[in-house]
Design a protein around this motif. Structure first.
Motif, PDB file in Angstrom:
ATOM      1  N   LEU A   1      -5.651   8.884 -17.386  1.00 32.20           N
ATOM      2  CA  LEU A   1      -6.251   7.543 -17.312  1.00 32.20           C
ATOM      3  C   LEU A   1      -5.377   6.548 -16.527  1.00 32.20           C
ATOM      4  N   PRO A   2      -4.075   6.429 -16.840  1.00 34.25           N
ATOM      5  CA  PRO A   2      -3.275   5.475 -16.052  1.00 34.25           C
ATOM      6  C   PRO A   2      -3.242   5.818 -14.560  1.00 34.25           C
ATOM      7  N   LEU A   3      -3.114   7.104 -14.237  1.00 32.39           N
ATOM      8  CA  LEU A   3      -3.052   7.476 -12.810  1.00 32.39           C
ATOM      9  C   LEU A   3      -4.385   7.212 -12.114  1.00 32.39           C
ATOM     10  N   LEU A   4      -5.465   7.501 -12.833  1.00 28.19           N
ATOM     11  CA  LEU A   4      -6.792   7.264 -12.256  1.00 28.19           C
ATOM     12  C   LEU A   4      -7.007   5.763 -11.996  1.00 28.19           C
ATOM     13  N   PHE A   5      -6.662   4.936 -12.981  1.00 28.77           N
ATOM     14  CA  PHE A   5      -6.864   3.492 -12.807  1.00 28.77           C
ATOM     15  C   PHE A   5      -5.914   2.918 -11.755  1.00 28.77           C
ATOM     16  N   LEU A   6      -4.705   3.456 -11.681  1.00 33.10           N
ATOM     17  CA  LEU A   6      -3.773   2.980 -10.647  1.00 33.10           C
ATOM     18  C   LEU A   6      -4.283   3.353  -9.260  1.00 33.10           C
ATOM     19  N   THR A   7      -4.896   4.531  -9.150  1.00 37.40           N
ATOM     20  CA  THR A   7      -5.467   4.935  -7.855  1.00 37.40           C
ATOM     21  C   THR A   7      -6.594   3.972  -7.461  1.00 37.40           C
ATOM     22  N   VAL A   8      -7.408   3.582  -8.447  1.00 37.61           N
ATOM     23  CA  VAL A   8      -8.469   2.597  -8.176  1.00 37.61           C
ATOM     24  C   VAL A   8      -7.843   1.272  -7.738  1.00 37.61           C
ATOM     25  N   ALA A   9      -6.755   0.875  -8.417  1.00 46.67           N
ATOM     26  CA  ALA A   9      -6.075  -0.380  -8.054  1.00 46.67           C
ATOM     27  C   ALA A   9      -5.521  -0.307  -6.632  1.00 46.67           C
ATOM     28  N   LEU A  10      -5.051   0.878  -6.251  1.00 49.59           N
ATOM     29  CA  LEU A  10      -4.509   1.043  -4.887  1.00 49.59           C
ATOM     30  C   LEU A  10      -5.628   0.999  -3.847  1.00 49.59           C
ATOM     31  N   LEU A  11      -6.683   1.793  -4.092  1.00 47.05           N
ATOM     32  CA  LEU A  11      -7.755   1.918  -3.094  1.00 47.05           C
ATOM     33  C   LEU A  11      -8.676   0.694  -3.069  1.00 47.05           C
ATOM     34  N   GLY A  12      -8.706  -0.057  -4.176  1.00 41.20           N
ATOM     35  CA  GLY A  12      -9.590  -1.236  -4.246  1.00 41.20           C
ATOM     36  C   GLY A  12      -9.258  -2.276  -3.190  1.00 41.20           C
ATOM     37  N   GLY A  13      -8.000  -2.335  -2.776  1.00 40.59           N
ATOM     38  CA  GLY A  13      -7.614  -3.340  -1.776  1.00 40.59           C
ATOM     39  C   GLY A  13      -7.532  -2.789  -0.371  1.00 40.59           C
ATOM     40  N   LEU A  14      -7.915  -1.524  -0.209  1.00 37.09           N
ATOM     41  CA  LEU A  14      -7.762  -0.873   1.100  1.00 37.09           C
ATOM     42  C   LEU A  14      -8.848  -1.324   2.084  1.00 37.09           C
ATOM     43  N   ARG A  15      -8.430  -1.833   3.229  1.00 36.28           N
ATOM     44  CA  ARG A  15      -9.363  -2.183   4.313  1.00 36.28           C
ATOM     45  C   ARG A  15      -8.846  -1.526   5.582  1.00 36.28           C
ATOM     46  N   VAL A  16      -9.663  -0.636   6.136  1.00 34.38           N
ATOM     47  CA  VAL A  16      -9.256   0.027   7.376  1.00 34.38           C
ATOM     48  C   VAL A  16      -9.917  -0.709   8.530  1.00 34.38           C
ATOM     49  N   GLU A  17      -9.123  -1.502   9.234  1.00 36.12           N
ATOM     50  CA  GLU A  17      -9.658  -2.237  10.387  1.00 36.12           C
ATOM     51  C   GLU A  17      -8.917  -1.727  11.622  1.00 36.12           C
ATOM     52  N   GLU A  18      -8.497  -2.633  12.503  1.00 41.86           N
ATOM     53  CA  GLU A  18      -7.657  -2.187  13.620  1.00 41.86           C
ATOM     54  C   GLU A  18      -6.357  -1.616  13.069  1.00 41.86           C
ATOM     55  N   ARG A  19      -5.925  -2.198  11.965  1.00 38.32           N
ATOM     56  CA  ARG A  19      -4.770  -1.677  11.250  1.00 38.32           C
ATOM     57  C   ARG A  19      -5.145  -1.575   9.775  1.00 38.32           C
ATOM     58  N   VAL A  20      -4.371  -0.817   9.025  1.00 37.67           N
ATOM     59  CA  VAL A  20      -4.657  -0.666   7.599  1.00 37.67           C
ATOM     60  C   VAL A  20      -4.094  -1.881   6.865  1.00 37.67           C
ATOM     61  N   VAL A  21      -4.942  -2.513   6.049  1.00 37.36           N
ATOM     62  CA  VAL A  21      -4.504  -3.686   5.296  1.00 37.36           C
ATOM     63  C   VAL A  21      -4.751  -3.427   3.816  1.00 37.36           C
ATOM     64  N   LEU A  22      -3.793  -3.804   2.986  1.00 37.20           N
ATOM     65  CA  LEU A  22      -3.972  -3.716   1.531  1.00 37.20           C
ATOM     66  C   LEU A  22      -4.061  -5.142   1.006  1.00 37.20           C
ATOM     67  N   THR A  23      -5.239  -5.517   0.500  1.00 35.04           N
ATOM     68  CA  THR A  23      -5.435  -6.908   0.089  1.00 35.04           C
ATOM     69  C   THR A  23      -5.329  -7.041  -1.428  1.00 35.04           C
TER      70      THR A  23
END
Lengths: 166, 210
Positions: B10-32
């Motif tokens: 559960l913690p690893l799964l939710f942390l992965t969601v927290a990591l990927l939730g801010g991921l924006r792949v544009e001209e460069r990768v941005v973590l918001t």
């Protein structure tokens, strides 16, 4: 006992993973080299590829700036070395400099790299004591790049064409 | 298995969601990081999860458990909150009228759910519908409207939205990689919610009259 081990392992793993995520959000790396570079530099273990750096420096002195920047990028793939970033910025300055007008795109990129160099330098002050350079201080290079990007009345001064490249 | 789920999965799964939730792949990768209002929505969602018997915090942290067990429980609570904030960061459009409408809609919806007396399965279904709909609206419909090259879907939407100024609706173009990552993130989050330990059912003692 096994239950306790699993719980302790899980807690440790969670803390490490959470710290890694915070680290990624703070450093915003763009590729794997930057991730590993940031991690190794945070423990003081990051080293530039000296051979590639020397190659880049030789190309820089021959005014072959595209090739020089490629060599510097190989030397510092994670963008974590202040001196290499200074030279990349300097290379952008020299290739973007023009007697009549400057290449704004090169100057902008130079500004990004010199800002990075200043951020990486201890105390934000970087002096590169290379006698073949006209600019030794990163702040001076930054001022040159920023001035080149500004549009001012003095840009119309015809005497401007007699100025020299640093 | 219970210890592994609580301490590792559960913690690893939710942390992965927290990591990927801010991921924006544009001209460069941005973590918001999540905006402030996403944190407010996450608090409301947390209330819904507790009230809707999806999450029983007392089963994760209580006096009868050891310190290590309570720390594992705290990790689940904190990581699920971080994941909730990032899931709103992910599904809410970045700017303009859709940003405002999504925020207001989700705020009212969560308040409404909180005011009712939902149970575990209806709450999970409802969250699946809400997150799925928001995903479709942002990553398919709004993305099609904001696509500078256009396409069949954009032409259909433009015909339907005749008279609406697109400047208020259009968003910064999203790369396909962002959409695929968002889809996986929403699915992971829903799986994580379904795995959360529900509160223990109360037992009523009733005296039978002879």
């Amino acid at each position: 006992m096994q239950d306790r081990s699993v719980r302790a392992f899980g807690l440790g793993l969670t803390i490490v993973y959470a710290a890694f995520i915070v680290f990624l959000y703070v450093t915003q790396p763009q590729n794997l080299a930057q991730v590993t570079g940031s991690l190794t530099s945070s423990v003081g273990a990051y080293r530039v590829d000296q051979r590639a750096f020397d190659e880049g420096l030789a190309l820089f002195r021959q005014d072959r700036h595209d090739a020089a920047r490629a060599a510097f990028a190989r030397a510092d793939p994670a963008d974590r070395d202040a001196r290499t970033q200074f030279y990349i910025a300097y290379s952008y300055y020299r290739s973007g400099w023009g007697r009549f007008y400057n290449d704004d795109e090169h100057f902008q990129k130079g500004l990004e790299h010199v800002d990075r160099a200043i951020a990486l330098a201890p105390g934000g002050r970087l002096v590169v004591g290379d006698p073949e350079n006209s600019i030794h201080d990163a702040s001076e290079l930054r001022a040159e790049l920023a001035a080149g990007l500004r549009i001012e009345g003095s840009d119309l001064n015809p005497m401007r064409m007699f100025r020299g490249r640093k | 298995v219970k210890a592994a789920a609580e301490a590792v999965y559960l913690p690893l799964l939710f942390l992965t969601v927290a990591l990927l939730g801010g991921l924006r792949v544009e001209e460069r990768v941005v973590l918001t990081p999540p905006p402030l209002f996403a944190l407010v929505l996450a608090v409301l969602l947390f209330g819904v999860l507790v009230r809707g018997r999806v999450l029983g915090p007392e089963r994760l942290m209580n006096g009868a458990r050891s310190t290590l067990q309570n720390l594992n429980g705290l990790a689940v609570i904190l990581t699920s909150f971080a994941a909730s904030a990032q899931i709103f960061n992910l599904i809410i459009p970045e700017s303009g009228l859709p940003f405002l409408l999504f925020n207001v809609f989700l705020f009212v919806l969560l308040l409404n759910t909180l005011a009712g007396s939902p149970d575990r399965i209806p709450v999970l279904r409802s969250l699946g519908v809400v997150l799925g709909s928001a995903f479709v609206l942002k990553f398919i419909l709004l993305a099609a409207l904001s696509d500078p090259d256009g396409g069949a879907l954009k032409r259909v939407l433009l015909a339907l939205l005749e008279g609406v100024t697109l400047g208020t609706l259009s968003q910064a173009p999203l790369s396909p990689a962002t959409g695929y990552a968002a889809f996986a993130t929403v699915l992971l989050f829903l799986v994580g919610l379904a795995m959360l330990p529900p509160p223990a059912r109360g037992v009523a003692l009733v005296r039978s009259h002879e």
